[in-house]
Design a protein around this motif. Structure first.
Motif, mmCIF file in Angstrom:
data_model
loop_
_atom_site.group_PDB
_atom_site.id
_atom_site.type_symbol
_atom_site.label_atom_id
_atom_site.label_comp_id
_atom_site.label_asym_id
_atom_site.label_seq_id
_atom_site.Cartn_x
_atom_site.Cartn_y
_atom_site.Cartn_z
ATOM 1 N N GLY A 230 48.345 13.417 7.395
ATOM 2 C CA GLY A 230 49.344 14.182 6.636
ATOM 3 C C GLY A 230 50.259 13.288 5.821
ATOM 4 O O GLY A 230 50.096 12.072 5.761
ATOM 5 N N LYS A 231 51.249 13.931 5.211
ATOM 6 C CA LYS A 231 52.193 13.222 4.331
ATOM 7 C C LYS A 231 52.879 12.080 5.085
ATOM 8 O O LYS A 231 52.849 10.930 4.639
ATOM 9 N N ALA A 232 53.491 12.394 6.213
ATOM 10 C CA ALA A 232 54.141 11.344 7.004
ATOM 11 C C ALA A 232 53.106 10.504 7.745
ATOM 12 O O ALA A 232 53.215 9.277 7.814
ATOM 13 N N GLY A 233 52.076 11.161 8.276
ATOM 14 C CA GLY A 233 51.122 10.498 9.151
ATOM 15 C C GLY A 233 50.434 9.302 8.506
ATOM 16 O O GLY A 233 50.256 8.260 9.153
ATOM 17 N N LEU B 222 43.211 17.634 12.062
ATOM 18 C CA LEU B 222 42.211 18.664 11.737
ATOM 19 C C LEU B 222 41.279 18.205 10.624
ATOM 20 O O LEU B 222 40.148 18.654 10.528
ATOM 21 N N ASP C 144 41.426 19.563 16.896
ATOM 22 C CA ASP C 144 42.303 20.730 16.785
ATOM 23 C C ASP C 144 43.193 20.754 18.026
ATOM 24 O O ASP C 144 42.745 21.069 19.130
ATOM 25 N N LEU C 145 44.453 20.438 17.827
ATOM 26 C CA LEU C 145 45.368 20.275 18.966
ATOM 27 C C LEU C 145 45.822 21.600 19.562
ATOM 28 O O LEU C 145 46.492 21.604 20.595
ATOM 29 N N THR C 146 45.447 22.716 18.946
ATOM 30 C CA THR C 146 45.732 23.992 19.623
ATOM 31 C C THR C 146 44.768 24.189 20.797
ATOM 32 O O THR C 146 44.941 25.100 21.591
ATOM 33 N N LEU D 126 52.804 14.206 15.184
ATOM 34 C CA LEU D 126 53.301 14.702 13.896
ATOM 35 C C LEU D 126 52.571 15.962 13.447
ATOM 36 O O LEU D 126 53.040 16.654 12.540
ATOM 37 N N ALA E 226 51.338 19.467 12.620
ATOM 38 C CA ALA E 226 52.039 20.764 12.635
ATOM 39 C C ALA E 226 51.778 21.471 11.314
ATOM 40 O O ALA E 226 51.340 20.854 10.341
ATOM 41 N N ILE F 62 50.843 27.970 16.420
ATOM 42 C CA ILE F 62 50.152 26.687 16.195
ATOM 43 C C ILE F 62 51.053 25.517 16.588
ATOM 44 O O ILE F 62 50.646 24.594 17.303
ATOM 45 N N ALA G 267 57.731 14.709 16.106
ATOM 46 C CA ALA G 267 58.525 15.216 14.985
ATOM 47 C C ALA G 267 59.129 16.555 15.346
ATOM 48 O O ALA G 267 58.435 17.566 15.408
ATOM 49 N N SER H 298 64.616 14.762 8.353
ATOM 50 C CA SER H 298 65.070 15.489 7.160
ATOM 51 C C SER H 298 63.894 15.663 6.191
ATOM 52 O O SER H 298 62.744 15.369 6.530
HETATM 53 N N1 NAD Z 1 57.630 17.211 5.336
HETATM 54 C C1 NAD Z 1 58.910 17.305 5.721
HETATM 55 O O1 NAD Z 1 59.833 17.282 4.870
HETATM 56 C C2 NAD Z 1 59.265 17.415 7.190
HETATM 57 C C3 NAD Z 1 60.623 17.491 7.560
HETATM 58 C C4 NAD Z 1 60.948 17.567 8.919
HETATM 59 C C5 NAD Z 1 59.965 17.535 9.882
HETATM 60 N N2 NAD Z 1 58.647 17.461 9.484
HETATM 61 C C6 NAD Z 1 57.629 17.424 10.527
HETATM 62 O O2 NAD Z 1 56.972 16.160 10.411
HETATM 63 C C7 NAD Z 1 55.598 16.300 10.767
HETATM 64 C C8 NAD Z 1 54.710 15.786 9.652
HETATM 65 O O3 NAD Z 1 54.981 16.547 8.490
HETATM 66 P P1 NAD Z 1 54.158 16.304 7.140
HETATM 67 O O4 NAD Z 1 55.057 16.625 6.014
HETATM 68 O O5 NAD Z 1 53.488 14.971 7.185
HETATM 69 O O6 NAD Z 1 53.095 17.469 7.257
HETATM 70 P P2 NAD Z 1 51.585 17.536 6.690
HETATM 71 O O7 NAD Z 1 51.208 18.957 6.582
HETATM 72 O O8 NAD Z 1 51.447 16.686 5.465
HETATM 73 O O9 NAD Z 1 50.786 16.843 7.866
HETATM 74 C C9 NAD Z 1 50.552 17.504 9.082
HETATM 75 C C10 NAD Z 1 49.150 17.208 9.500
HETATM 76 O O10 NAD Z 1 48.908 17.921 10.720
HETATM 77 C C11 NAD Z 1 47.580 18.386 10.697
HETATM 78 N N3 NAD Z 1 47.447 19.523 11.598
HETATM 79 C C12 NAD Z 1 47.976 20.764 11.460
HETATM 80 N N4 NAD Z 1 47.622 21.551 12.477
HETATM 81 C C13 NAD Z 1 46.848 20.788 13.296
HETATM 82 C C14 NAD Z 1 46.166 21.034 14.509
HETATM 83 N N5 NAD Z 1 46.175 22.243 15.095
HETATM 84 N N6 NAD Z 1 45.462 20.027 15.064
HETATM 85 C C15 NAD Z 1 45.421 18.804 14.485
HETATM 86 N N7 NAD Z 1 46.039 18.519 13.329
HETATM 87 C C16 NAD Z 1 46.741 19.501 12.741
HETATM 88 C C17 NAD Z 1 47.302 18.746 9.248
HETATM 89 O O11 NAD Z 1 45.907 18.734 8.960
HETATM 90 C C18 NAD Z 1 48.086 17.672 8.496
HETATM 91 O O12 NAD Z 1 47.281 16.572 8.108
HETATM 92 C C19 NAD Z 1 55.403 17.775 11.120
HETATM 93 O O13 NAD Z 1 55.545 17.949 12.510
HETATM 94 C C20 NAD Z 1 56.549 18.467 10.396
HETATM 95 O O14 NAD Z 1 56.886 19.688 11.032
HETATM 96 C C21 NAD Z 1 58.281 17.397 8.173
#
Ligand code: NAD
Length: 279
Positions: free
Chosen positions: A10-13, A32, A47-49, A67, A69, A84, A107, A166
């Protein structure tokens, strides 16, 4: 350290995985989705669910950075987002216990503080002493995660560090910042907060080794706001009724990061002004 990063695609990951590898850790990304060209023994489609998949992917890990979600309200139906996010967080915490994983970093979100502040914040700068006010199923699932973390930590003795992150910005996101500056109401929904994704990675890395016992939560934000105006000026215009806990200095963040500084040694190193010229 052998670390599993959930949501590592993901974005942060992606930044967290890179940062931890750059600091010498062995990292497995569980998500996923992974791009086909990335498929190797350092990523696992998961799939972490599904509890069984969570248990399998955490086998042999020293620590997990959770991370994965649905990353915001409004992307999926509200009940789906809750299901989820709450179920996968439970599964990761329970799988960490089943595998004897020694540290959980995960997170949470600034949203537990009451975003989008249709009801004004309780005080400013807002910190972890504020009563949680989840206003969406997304925020409610994060608060449920904080409650679960406290109970898992109490029962297992394993530290769980929840980061109330944030609004995350990658370097390319800063180009949109000038569009915020003319209207103080555009970004009042999170008290004009943001955090650079590289500082999110820093916070995750520090939280893996910080001297923490039990469950902790801390806000992770930049040390300034998205705006060019002083923070006291923004509060006076948009939230004049909100008490200020202390005198505000310049453009300082209204999402206090003192706890993250103290607990983790967090020190944000990136600001939008490194990327966009100030007017
Ligand atoms: N983006 C933000 O501004 C922000 C702010 C505060 C908190 N967060 C939290 O930080 C974390 C990362 O956010 P992000 O922006 O990188 O999100 P993102 O959507 O870019 O990355 C999340 C990753 O989780 C994976 N994912 C979703 N459901 C899944 C599952 N059931 N099993 C396995 N993988 C799964 C997705 O495929 C995705 O690659 C999240 O927990 C989010 O709630 C994000």
């Amino acid at each position: 350290m052998r670390i599993v990063v959930t949501g590592g695609n993901g974005k942060a990951g992606r930044w967290v995985v890179r940062d931890l590898r750059d600091h010498g850790h062995s990292v497995l990304s569980a998500d996923l989705r992974h791009e086909p060209w990335e498929w190797d023994d350092r990523c696992r489609i998961t799939d972490l669910t599904d509890y069984g998949q969570a248990v399998e992917v955490l086998a042999g890990a020293d620590a997990v950075v959770h991370l994965a979600a649905i990353p915001a309200p409004g992307i999926r139906p509200a009940a789906d987002t809750f299901r989820i996010n709450a179920v996968s967080t439970y599964n990761v915490f329970a799988a960490a216990e089943a595998n004897g994983v020694g540290r959980v970093v995960w997170a949470s979100s600034e949203t537990v503080l009451g975003l989008p502040f249709d009801t004004p914040p309780q005080f400013a700068p807002l910190d972890e002493t504020a009563e949680p006010r989840p206003e969406s199923s997304y925020a409610l699932a994060k608060l449920a995660g904080e409650t679960m973390a406290a109970q898992f930590a109490r029962r297992t003795g394993v530290p769980h560090v929840g980061l109330r992150i944030s609004n995350i910005m990658e370097p390319d996101d800063y180009a949109q910042f000038p569009s915020y500056w003319t209207d103080a109401h555009l970004r009042k929904w999170n008290l004009w907060g943001y955090v650079d994704v590289r500082d999110v990675a820093q916070a995750c890395r520090l939280a893996l080794t910080a001297a923490v016992a039990g469950a902790e939560v801390c806000i992770v934000a930049a040390d300034d706001t998205v705006m060019t105006r002083d923070s006291a000026d923004l509060m006076a215009e948009v939230f004049p009724q909100v008490p200020l806990r202390r005198e505000l200095r310049g453009r300082e963040t209204l999402l206090a990061i003192d706890r993250a500084r103290r607990l983790l040694g967090y020190a944000p190193t990136h600001r939008w002004s490194d990327h966009v010229p100030q007017p």
